[in-house]
Motif scaffolding. Structure first.
Motif, PDB file in Angstrom:
ATOM      1  N   ILE A  62       0.869  -1.181   0.000  1.00 35.69           N
ATOM      2  CA  ILE A  62       0.000   0.000   0.000  1.00 35.69           C
ATOM      3  C   ILE A  62       0.900   1.223   0.000  1.00 35.69           C
ATOM      4  O   ILE A  62       1.585   1.504   0.980  1.00 35.69           O
ATOM      5  N   ALA A  63       0.907   1.957  -1.093  1.00 33.79           N
ATOM      6  CA  ALA A  63       1.831   3.084  -1.281  1.00 33.79           C
ATOM      7  C   ALA A  63       1.269   4.400  -0.750  1.00 33.79           C
ATOM      8  O   ALA A  63       1.784   5.466  -1.069  1.00 33.79           O
ATOM      9  N   SER A  64       0.240   4.340   0.081  1.00 35.66           N
ATOM     10  CA  SER A  64      -0.386   5.548   0.624  1.00 35.66           C
ATOM     11  C   SER A  64      -0.440   5.478   2.147  1.00 35.66           C
ATOM     12  O   SER A  64      -1.060   4.574   2.716  1.00 35.66           O
ATOM     13  N   ARG A  65       0.185   6.441   2.792  1.00 32.11           N
ATOM     14  CA  ARG A  65       0.140   6.522   4.255  1.00 32.11           C
ATOM     15  C   ARG A  65      -1.289   6.712   4.742  1.00 32.11           C
ATOM     16  O   ARG A  65      -1.699   6.120   5.734  1.00 32.11           O
ATOM     17  N   LYS A  98      14.249   4.365  -6.073  1.00 34.04           N
ATOM     18  CA  LYS A  98      13.592   3.801  -7.244  1.00 34.04           C
ATOM     19  C   LYS A  98      12.117   4.177  -7.229  1.00 34.04           C
ATOM     20  O   LYS A  98      11.727   5.197  -6.694  1.00 34.04           O
ATOM     21  N   GLU A  99      11.306   3.315  -7.749  1.00 28.31           N
ATOM     22  CA  GLU A  99       9.886   3.608  -7.908  1.00 28.31           C
ATOM     23  C   GLU A  99       9.062   3.455  -6.632  1.00 28.31           C
ATOM     24  O   GLU A  99       7.913   3.831  -6.595  1.00 28.31           O
ATOM     25  N   HIS A 100       9.632   2.903  -5.579  1.00 20.15           N
ATOM     26  CA  HIS A 100       8.864   2.660  -4.360  1.00 20.15           C
ATOM     27  C   HIS A 100       8.537   3.957  -3.621  1.00 20.15           C
ATOM     28  O   HIS A 100       9.271   4.936  -3.699  1.00 20.15           O
ATOM     29  N   ALA A 101       7.419   3.935  -2.913  1.00 21.77           N
ATOM     30  CA  ALA A 101       6.970   5.114  -2.175  1.00 21.77           C
ATOM     31  C   ALA A 101       7.598   5.151  -0.788  1.00 21.77           C
ATOM     32  O   ALA A 101       7.730   4.124  -0.133  1.00 21.77           O
ATOM     33  N   ARG A 102       7.956   6.327  -0.363  1.00 18.76           N
ATOM     34  CA  ARG A 102       8.432   6.511   1.012  1.00 18.76           C
ATOM     35  C   ARG A 102       7.251   6.293   1.959  1.00 18.76           C
ATOM     36  O   ARG A 102       6.096   6.465   1.570  1.00 18.76           O
ATOM     37  N   TYR A 103       7.532   5.984   3.210  1.00 14.53           N
ATOM     38  CA  TYR A 103       6.470   5.719   4.182  1.00 14.53           C
ATOM     39  C   TYR A 103       5.508   6.903   4.290  1.00 14.53           C
ATOM     40  O   TYR A 103       4.306   6.724   4.429  1.00 14.53           O
ATOM     41  N   ASP A 106       1.727   9.653  -0.025  1.00 19.33           N
ATOM     42  CA  ASP A 106       0.412   9.188  -0.462  1.00 19.33           C
ATOM     43  C   ASP A 106       0.488   9.050  -1.970  1.00 19.33           C
ATOM     44  O   ASP A 106       0.067   9.933  -2.721  1.00 19.33           O
ATOM     45  N   ARG A 107       1.052   7.955  -2.417  1.00 11.33           N
ATOM     46  CA  ARG A 107       1.208   7.762  -3.861  1.00 11.33           C
ATOM     47  C   ARG A 107       0.031   6.959  -4.398  1.00 11.33           C
ATOM     48  O   ARG A 107      -0.187   5.825  -4.018  1.00 11.33           O
ATOM     49  N   TYR A 108      -0.732   7.596  -5.268  1.00 13.15           N
ATOM     50  CA  TYR A 108      -1.901   6.954  -5.869  1.00 13.15           C
ATOM     51  C   TYR A 108      -1.682   6.659  -7.346  1.00 13.15           C
ATOM     52  O   TYR A 108      -2.311   5.771  -7.900  1.00 13.15           O
ATOM     53  N   GLU A 109      -0.829   7.424  -7.993  1.00 11.25           N
ATOM     54  CA  GLU A 109      -0.587   7.256  -9.433  1.00 11.25           C
ATOM     55  C   GLU A 109       0.485   6.189  -9.630  1.00 11.25           C
ATOM     56  O   GLU A 109       1.675   6.468  -9.579  1.00 11.25           O
ATOM     57  N   THR A 110       0.050   4.968  -9.832  1.00 11.24           N
ATOM     58  CA  THR A 110       0.977   3.868 -10.041  1.00 11.24           C
ATOM     59  C   THR A 110       0.313   2.820 -10.920  1.00 11.24           C
ATOM     60  O   THR A 110      -0.906   2.673 -10.895  1.00 11.24           O
ATOM     61  N   ASN A 111       1.088   2.143 -11.694  1.00 12.03           N
ATOM     62  CA  ASN A 111       0.547   1.114 -12.587  1.00 12.03           C
ATOM     63  C   ASN A 111       0.269  -0.187 -11.861  1.00 12.03           C
ATOM     64  O   ASN A 111      -0.534  -0.990 -12.304  1.00 12.03           O
ATOM     65  N   SER A 112       0.956  -0.410 -10.756  1.00 17.61           N
ATOM     66  CA  SER A 112       0.834  -1.676 -10.050  1.00 17.61           C
ATOM     67  C   SER A 112       1.472  -1.535  -8.681  1.00 17.61           C
ATOM     68  O   SER A 112       2.148  -0.549  -8.392  1.00 17.61           O
ATOM     69  N   THR A 113       1.235  -2.524  -7.833  1.00 19.73           N
ATOM     70  CA  THR A 113       1.971  -2.597  -6.572  1.00 19.73           C
ATOM     71  C   THR A 113       2.726  -3.919  -6.598  1.00 19.73           C
ATOM     72  O   THR A 113       3.181  -4.335  -7.639  1.00 19.73           O
ATOM     73  N   ASN A 114       2.844  -4.568  -5.461  1.00 18.99           N
ATOM     74  CA  ASN A 114       3.499  -5.870  -5.382  1.00 18.99           C
ATOM     75  C   ASN A 114       4.864  -5.850  -6.056  1.00 18.99           C
ATOM     76  O   ASN A 114       5.104  -6.498  -7.054  1.00 18.99           O
TER      77      ASN A 114
END
Length: 158
Positions: A62-65, A98-103, A106-114
């Motif tokens: 989950i890339a959103s705090r 890299k492409e990962h979100a910091r803790y 609140d990153r919502y614009e992403t093509n995928s997670t995992n």
């Protein structure tokens, strides 16, 4: 996970964002209740019910705090007052850039997670993680476990 925990509890319930996975789980565990989440809640799981809540392989994807905090609030409502909550997530000593979100993002614009855009906690961000947990839970302990086999994506631990 349900199969591993079943001998230790009278009932194991589950929450997921995938109806397909919930259907598979229902086939394997008739004594359990399963809830389809919208992605930022526990989907109607009953409040003040659970002695133990365990989350693995979820929070780091989950890339959103804000969403993680929404889920933490739901967990806080569902666990009994004297219950225990264990949450596993990814930790790395430093942000890999890299492409990962910091803790704190609140990153919502992403093509995928995992592993494509995961949320990570760095050493410098542990204070924010503990702050978020302390807003919901009376007693918080953090354990950072070093992965003996660091993966090539830069994660030190999960």
């Amino acid at each position: 996970m349900i199969r591993r925990l079943t001998p230790h509890f009278a009932r194991i319930d589950g929450v997921d964002i995938s109806q397909i996975l919930l259907n598979i789980a229902k086939e394997k565990s008739s004594r359990s209740n399963f809830y389809l989440s919208s992605g930022n809640d526990l989907a109607g799981a009953p409040h003040e019910t659970y002695d133990f809540i365990y989350s693995t392989l979820c929070f780091q994807h989950i890339a959103s705090r804000t969403i993680r905090n929404d889920i933490l609030k739901c967990i806080g409502k569902c666990v009994k007052k004297d219950g225990v909550v264990v949450i596993q997530t990814a930790y790395t000593k430093t942000y890999n850039g890299k492409e990962h979100a910091r803790y704190t993002e609140d990153r919502y614009e992403t093509n995928s997670t995992n592993s494509t855009c995961d949320g990570t906690v760095t050493y410098q961000e542990i204070i924010f993680l503990k702050e978020d947990l302390n807003k919901v839970f009376d007693y918080v302990e953090l354990f950072l476990l070093q992965n003996e086999h660091p993966n090539p994506n830069g994660w030190d631990t999960h």
